[in-house]
Design a protein around this motif. Structure first.
Motif, short mmCIF file in Angstrom:
data_model
loop_
_atom_site.label_atom_id
_atom_site.label_comp_id
_atom_site.label_asym_id
_atom_site.label_seq_id
_atom_site.Cartn_x
_atom_site.Cartn_y
_atom_site.Cartn_z
N LEU A 18 0.82 -1.21 0.00
CA LEU A 18 0.00 0.00 0.00
C LEU A 18 0.85 1.26 0.00
CD1 LEU A 18 -2.87 -0.95 2.47
CD2 LEU A 18 -3.04 -0.63 0.00
N VAL A 19 1.98 1.24 0.71
CA VAL A 19 2.82 2.42 0.80
C VAL A 19 3.59 2.64 -0.50
CG1 VAL A 19 4.85 3.39 1.96
CG2 VAL A 19 3.03 2.37 3.29
N PHE A 20 4.23 1.60 -1.02
CA PHE A 20 5.10 1.76 -2.18
C PHE A 20 4.40 1.51 -3.52
CE2 PHE A 20 8.24 0.79 1.16
CZ PHE A 20 9.01 1.92 1.04
N GLY A 21 3.42 0.66 -3.53
CA GLY A 21 2.76 0.31 -4.78
C GLY A 21 3.47 -0.85 -5.46
N THR A 22 2.73 -1.62 -6.26
CA THR A 22 3.30 -2.82 -6.86
C THR A 22 4.33 -2.48 -7.94
OG1 THR A 22 1.44 -2.90 -8.40
CG2 THR A 22 1.26 -4.22 -6.40
N LYS A 23 4.11 -1.41 -8.68
CA LYS A 23 5.05 -1.06 -9.75
C LYS A 23 6.41 -0.66 -9.17
CE LYS A 23 5.46 1.63 -13.95
NZ LYS A 23 4.82 2.56 -14.86
N LYS A 24 6.39 0.13 -8.11
CA LYS A 24 7.64 0.55 -7.47
C LYS A 24 8.38 -0.66 -6.88
CE LYS A 24 10.14 3.92 -5.54
NZ LYS A 24 10.79 4.99 -6.21
N LEU A 25 7.64 -1.59 -6.27
CA LEU A 25 8.26 -2.79 -5.70
C LEU A 25 8.84 -3.67 -6.81
CD1 LEU A 25 5.74 -3.74 -2.89
CD2 LEU A 25 8.03 -2.79 -2.63
N LYS A 26 8.15 -3.76 -7.95
CA LYS A 26 8.66 -4.55 -9.07
C LYS A 26 9.95 -3.94 -9.60
CE LYS A 26 7.56 -6.16 -13.67
NZ LYS A 26 6.68 -6.05 -14.81
N ASN A 27 9.99 -2.62 -9.73
CA ASN A 27 11.21 -1.94 -10.20
C ASN A 27 12.37 -2.14 -9.23
OD1 ASN A 27 9.88 -1.03 -12.47
ND2 ASN A 27 9.45 0.98 -11.62
N MET A 28 12.08 -2.05 -7.93
CA MET A 28 13.13 -2.23 -6.93
C MET A 28 13.65 -3.67 -6.97
SD MET A 28 11.76 0.14 -3.72
CE MET A 28 11.71 -1.23 -2.68
N GLY A 29 12.76 -4.65 -7.15
CA GLY A 29 13.17 -6.04 -7.24
C GLY A 29 14.01 -6.30 -8.48
N THR A 30 13.61 -5.70 -9.60
CA THR A 30 14.38 -5.86 -10.84
C THR A 30 15.76 -5.24 -10.71
OG1 THR A 30 12.32 -5.81 -12.10
CG2 THR A 30 14.34 -5.39 -13.31
N ASP A 31 15.82 -4.04 -10.13
CA ASP A 31 17.11 -3.38 -9.93
C ASP A 31 18.02 -4.18 -9.00
OD1 ASP A 31 16.26 -1.34 -11.56
OD2 ASP A 31 15.76 0.03 -9.91
N LEU A 32 17.44 -4.70 -7.94
CA LEU A 32 18.23 -5.49 -7.00
C LEU A 32 18.74 -6.77 -7.66
CD1 LEU A 32 19.28 -5.85 -4.11
CD2 LEU A 32 17.13 -7.00 -3.59
N GLY A 33 17.88 -7.42 -8.43
CA GLY A 33 18.29 -8.64 -9.13
C GLY A 33 19.40 -8.40 -10.13
N SER A 34 19.29 -7.31 -10.89
CA SER A 34 20.34 -7.02 -11.88
C SER A 34 21.64 -6.61 -11.19
CB SER A 34 19.88 -5.94 -12.85
OG SER A 34 19.67 -4.72 -12.18
N ALA A 35 21.55 -5.95 -10.05
CA ALA A 35 22.75 -5.59 -9.31
C ALA A 35 23.46 -6.84 -8.79
CB ALA A 35 22.41 -4.65 -8.16
N VAL A 36 22.70 -7.79 -8.26
CA VAL A 36 23.29 -9.03 -7.75
C VAL A 36 23.91 -9.82 -8.89
CG1 VAL A 36 22.75 -11.27 -6.70
CG2 VAL A 36 21.83 -9.18 -5.72
#
Length: 73
Positions: A18-36
């Motif tokens: 609710l705070v971040f929204g699903t799109k923002k969480l998806k972008n953060m997950g994608t960024d974290l995955g590509s960084a790893v």
């Protein structure tokens, strides 16, 4: 109180969505995955090259001249 049940984690996850929204969480997950992935690729491919850079930089630093300033007494 030390352990949380599944319902606690569901409520926390719901609040985060609710705070971040699903799109923002998806972008953060994608960024974290590509960084790893980039980190793992760099560790696998770049380790020998990094060691050569370290050796070169230590050789250059040993050639520097240390100059002391004299104080007026």
């Amino acid at each position: 109180m030390g352990t949380f049940s599944i319902w606690h984690w569901v409520i926390v996850l719901l609040i985060v969505v609710l705070v971040f929204g699903t799109k923002k969480l998806k972008n953060m997950g994608t960024d974290l995955g590509s960084a790893v992935k980039g980190f793992k690729d760099g560790m696998r491919d770049g380790a020998p090259a990094d060691q050569a850079q370290v050796n070169q930089s230590t050789q250059q630093s040993s050639q520097t001249i240390d100059v002391e300033t004299k104080t007026k007494s």
